[in-house]
Design a protein around this motif. Sequence first.
Motif, PDB file in Angstrom:
ATOM      1  N   GLN D 285       0.833  -1.204   0.000  1.00 23.05           N
ATOM      2  CA  GLN D 285       0.000   0.000   0.000  1.00 23.05           C
ATOM      3  C   GLN D 285       0.870   1.256   0.000  1.00 23.05           C
ATOM      4  OE1 GLN D 285      -3.072   0.555  -0.560  1.00 23.05           O
ATOM      5  NE2 GLN D 285      -2.958   2.756  -0.132  1.00 23.05           N
ATOM      6  N   LEU D 286       1.921   1.261   0.812  1.00 24.52           N
ATOM      7  CA  LEU D 286       2.810   2.427   0.859  1.00 24.52           C
ATOM      8  C   LEU D 286       3.539   2.601  -0.471  1.00 24.52           C
ATOM      9  CD1 LEU D 286       3.935   1.998   4.537  1.00 24.52           C
ATOM     10  CD2 LEU D 286       2.992   4.117   3.597  1.00 24.52           C
ATOM     11  N   LYS D 288       2.219   1.811  -3.368  1.00 18.70           N
ATOM     12  CA  LYS D 288       1.204   2.427  -4.237  1.00 18.70           C
ATOM     13  C   LYS D 288       1.138   3.935  -3.982  1.00 18.70           C
ATOM     14  CE  LYS D 288      -1.921  -1.523  -4.911  1.00 18.70           C
ATOM     15  NZ  LYS D 288      -3.240  -2.125  -4.563  1.00 18.70           N
ATOM     16  N   MET D 289       1.150   4.312  -2.722  1.00 16.50           N
ATOM     17  CA  MET D 289       1.026   5.724  -2.381  1.00 16.50           C
ATOM     18  C   MET D 289       2.252   6.531  -2.827  1.00 16.50           C
ATOM     19  SD  MET D 289      -0.869   5.178   1.281  1.00 16.50           S
ATOM     20  CE  MET D 289      -0.281   6.709   2.000  1.00 16.50           C
ATOM     21  N   SER D 290       3.359   5.838  -3.072  1.00 21.96           N
ATOM     22  CA  SER D 290       4.557   6.527  -3.556  1.00 21.96           C
ATOM     23  C   SER D 290       4.807   6.267  -5.037  1.00 21.96           C
ATOM     24  CB  SER D 290       5.772   6.103  -2.717  1.00 21.96           C
ATOM     25  OG  SER D 290       5.627   6.594  -1.394  1.00 21.96           O
ATOM     26  N   GLY D 291       3.776   5.749  -5.725  1.00 21.37           N
ATOM     27  CA  GLY D 291       3.873   5.575  -7.171  1.00 21.37           C
ATOM     28  C   GLY D 291       4.782   4.443  -7.610  1.00 21.37           C
TER      29      GLY D 291
END
Lengths: 293, 293, 293, 293
Positions: D285-286, D288-291
């Motif tokens: 998830q992290l 994803k949040m950082s692309g």
Amino acid sequence: MKPTIGWIGLGNMGRPMVSNLLAAGYDVTVYNRTASAAAPFVEKGAKLADSPKSLAETVDVVITMVSDSAALQAVLEGENGLLNGVRAGQSVIDMSTIAPEASRQAAARLQEKGAGFLDAPVSGSVKPATDGTLVILVGGPRDLYEQHLPIFDVLGKKTFYFGENGQGANAKLVINMLLGITMQGLSEALVLGAKTGLDRATLLEMVGATACASPIIAMKTPNILDDNFAAAFALKHMEKDFGLALDAAKQAEASLPATAAAHQTFVAAKANGHGDDDIAAILVQLEKMSGLR
Amino acid sequence: MKPTIGWIGLGNMGRPMVSNLLAAGYDVTVYNRTASAAAPFVEKGAKLADSPKSLAETVDVVITMVSDSAALQAVLEGENGLLNGVRAGQSVIDMSTIAPEASRQAAARLQEKGAGFLDAPVSGSVKPATDGTLVILVGGPRDLYEQHLPIFDVLGKKTFYFGENGQGANAKLVINMLLGITMQGLSEALVLGAKTGLDRATLLEMVGATACASPIIAMKTPNILDDNFAAAFALKHMEKDFGLALDAAKQAEASLPATAAAHQTFVAAKANGHGDDDIAAILVQLEKMSGLR
Amino acid sequence: MKPTIGWIGLGNMGRPMVSNLLAAGYDVTVYNRTASAAAPFVEKGAKLADSPKSLAETVDVVITMVSDSAALQAVLEGENGLLNGVRAGQSVIDMSTIAPEASRQAAARLQEKGAGFLDAPVSGSVKPATDGTLVILVGGPRDLYEQHLPIFDVLGKKTFYFGENGQGANAKLVINMLLGITMQGLSEALVLGAKTGLDRATLLEMVGATACASPIIAMKTPNILDDNFAAAFALKHMEKDFGLALDAAKQAEASLPATAAAHQTFVAAKANGHGDDDIAAILVQLEKMSGLR
Amino acid sequence: MKPTIGWIGLGNMGRPMVSNLLAAGYDVTVYNRTASAAAPFVEKGAKLADSPKSLAETVDVVITMVSDSAALQAVLEGENGLLNGVRAGQSVIDMSTIAPEASRQAAARLQEKGAGFLDAPVSGSVKPATDGTLVILVGGPRDLYEQHLPIFDVLGKKTFYFGENGQGANAKLVINMLLGITMQGLSEALVLGAKTGLDRATLLEMVGATACASPIIAMKTPNILDDNFAAAFALKHMEKDFGLALDAAKQAEASLPATAAAHQTFVAAKANGHGDDDIAAILVQLEKMSGLR
């Protein structure tokens, strides 16, 4: 008698501001890195300078409106830079949004030449720049501020004086972080609404009827409803301003938990390709994080 | 012809709302746990009921305006409770701020008796309650909502319909979390301002001139400048509403990072003795965290 | 044959590290801004240099262990600075904790002189420095890293190679932010425990028996139980490292929500007078925020 | 003489725990909602009960190991429930992870029947359950705790006593929130590493050599390197435990900023389809949040 003005920076903000000065009867000389941008203003009666240095040499007051600290640096330094053209007693007013530290440095460099400096960033984007209804936040010597109030009154509807150099820049960070949190808060509210089945248009109309209503929310409401995130104020610039505000806070030992949380979401938005979208696209990032996109 | 109204709950909000109904020519019967609160309304022409049950038996529409889910529960249940007095076809409208789940449960219990239920919490505090300018957020059957619009029009300036039971309560959480984040954001901005040497009064005046200006900020500005945090809306209630919003978000799988950060600051404020102060006292807690108090 | 070593920086970390090199039979010349700190090492057989420049001129390898980027800058620059003494082919190893950007700049400056540079910050404080059990994180040319492994093997128990210059510094930020979050997490856990009536000593013993047990928690447990926050690793340094990590993250577009939340608590701790206490004092700040102090 | 034991709940944890009791010579009667799960234990010598009620009637001590508060409720209540079978003086030990409030309620219900109750949740998953090396956290009457220590000694390597009923459950929340923050912190560190070009395997090996090393990190390292997030401890359960910890903190007025930030990331992970993955998938998830994904 009106002072003659030299204007550096003909971007989205600079252009309507120069138009307002010309319309108010000011004698304006313009300089822009890309010279073609200056042509329409020459048609309206502006003079043209071929460098910051030569511009400074021919006017009373120099105003800069550029994109960031590095751009201001580029205007100041070098053989044809502003610092090589200013003279003792002249005033330079920077209306860009830059770090307070960069404002203080510019002030110090100009002071060495005997020139005065005001940091005078603005709150408001293209529309209020066009309407002459910007809010102007000034740092620097009080007499200089008072001396140039007539100019500010042409460009803005209200000018606030915050003290020594750098304080205009600081006030700009304060207002922009509040703007960013407002967009983040609205977006989190809309995500909760979406996840609990509330109609978005009704929700936004409701917000507009409550004590939370604000011009920024009203302004962004059509964009949100149309899923249109073309940038009026690019998300990456707000990410940068959040960063500057948190840097200032770190140095000043101010603990800002919600600002830090919002900033990390803006970083995520940038990492997910929304840097060039409007700040309202923070909603899109929050929707991704909640599985809505 | 106007329906007769039974009103339960004569607190800070209930009192002016009943006055407005009486002034609009409604026949109102009141009940309050502490009977003395009812006396002034009897003088103005209201009837008095000695229990929720007997009140329900004598009116067309029952409206409740109590402090929380537990208080509503106490009104509904028991030998003299509302549930023992309602009849098929009667309407009950709860205007309290309670959890969406509690609204849905109340709706279900009343439905068993054949009675209709609307959750219709309000946004706005004592002043708009007095002026009849509340914003009313309604969940429940649409026909019931439409039927009772004339009553809502007396109490508020605008009524929004959000769908089935519980959705009024959900909308209330959404607007209150936005209110809370606005106060947190403003307070973080003011703390950064204080730590970087910006004058607070000028800063607040500036905020009022920008796109971030909102009625809630205008309302709280004098309190902040006077360091006067007597509660209009108690901080502990906002802490509770943040908690309810985050519970709803957790269940609905909505990720709300800035809301969570703000909530933890409100918890800290409560733990530091500011629960009974106004929500604006979140500023005091943030000042403590930044070494300003 | 062992290279001769020039050592700059005789603080808490530098002193035991030099002792270990002397004990391993290295020929060491020392320089320290405050010359008195060098005396004990001269007694043990070290030579003394009177400036970074003269030190560089007489040794094979220069190692710096100073407090921050500014201190390294001071060592490098100026008439008597390292840059004026280094020669082509010489190696400089910086073991300080500084910003990755500062490491890359130092590397570039030295490269202009033909000298090689490694950033080789360490994880571990005085005890492992004394025991020669530091963990060493290296960035820079691989052949240089391999060439100097025998030196690292004296100072540490394990050396990791992370690639080009600046990557040792980056790895240091990564491990320190993890250390900071571990202390924050432990402290939040202890605050929840305290507020719900759990005995702290039992809780800490329990943590030590679970999968969350770590040397840092074991190390800090006696301090926490004795309410003794004399600095082994000063909280203000962790605050700084959190800041550097978040700056690196901002530039690299990494979104780190819990790190940002922890950082703001460290800022609050510093603002509340705990900057010179040990990092374990983050517990004290969290206790204040929960009304326990 | 050893007491006879009635065991309810033959899931991943219950099965190896019963095996250990049988191996230690205890007379065990088992009950499971799905009867087929009991067969292998009958083969090993366990007796079979057809309901919680009948099980309670034939043993000295009842132990429950079920999935959540609702499952315990289902075991206790109803015609064939435990409450209808227990007798005065009998002991019930619940080893499930449930809310402290639910533990206190179960204790109160059993007390009405004269039975004693311990909440004794465990830290550790299938491997330590199998090896008899769980960590057991007990709340309830001290004499009851001491009386049943021999049973705990078979199931775990260490048992901690935390006071009255509900305190075992509270301690479990404390240790699990620390576990969750550790995974979040490690994952944020790895994301920063990935974005700044550090090799992940080297980074994880480095973490294992520092003071941040912990069994949980060692355990999850292979999964992370293999991008294998099959659940040992499902992320959705950690999300739930974070929620319970924050609920307890809210009630106790403990402000936990990093826990709240981590919780919101776990909510995002769940909303993005990682609820059934291992807690280590918080990294995904992290990322994803950082692309990065």
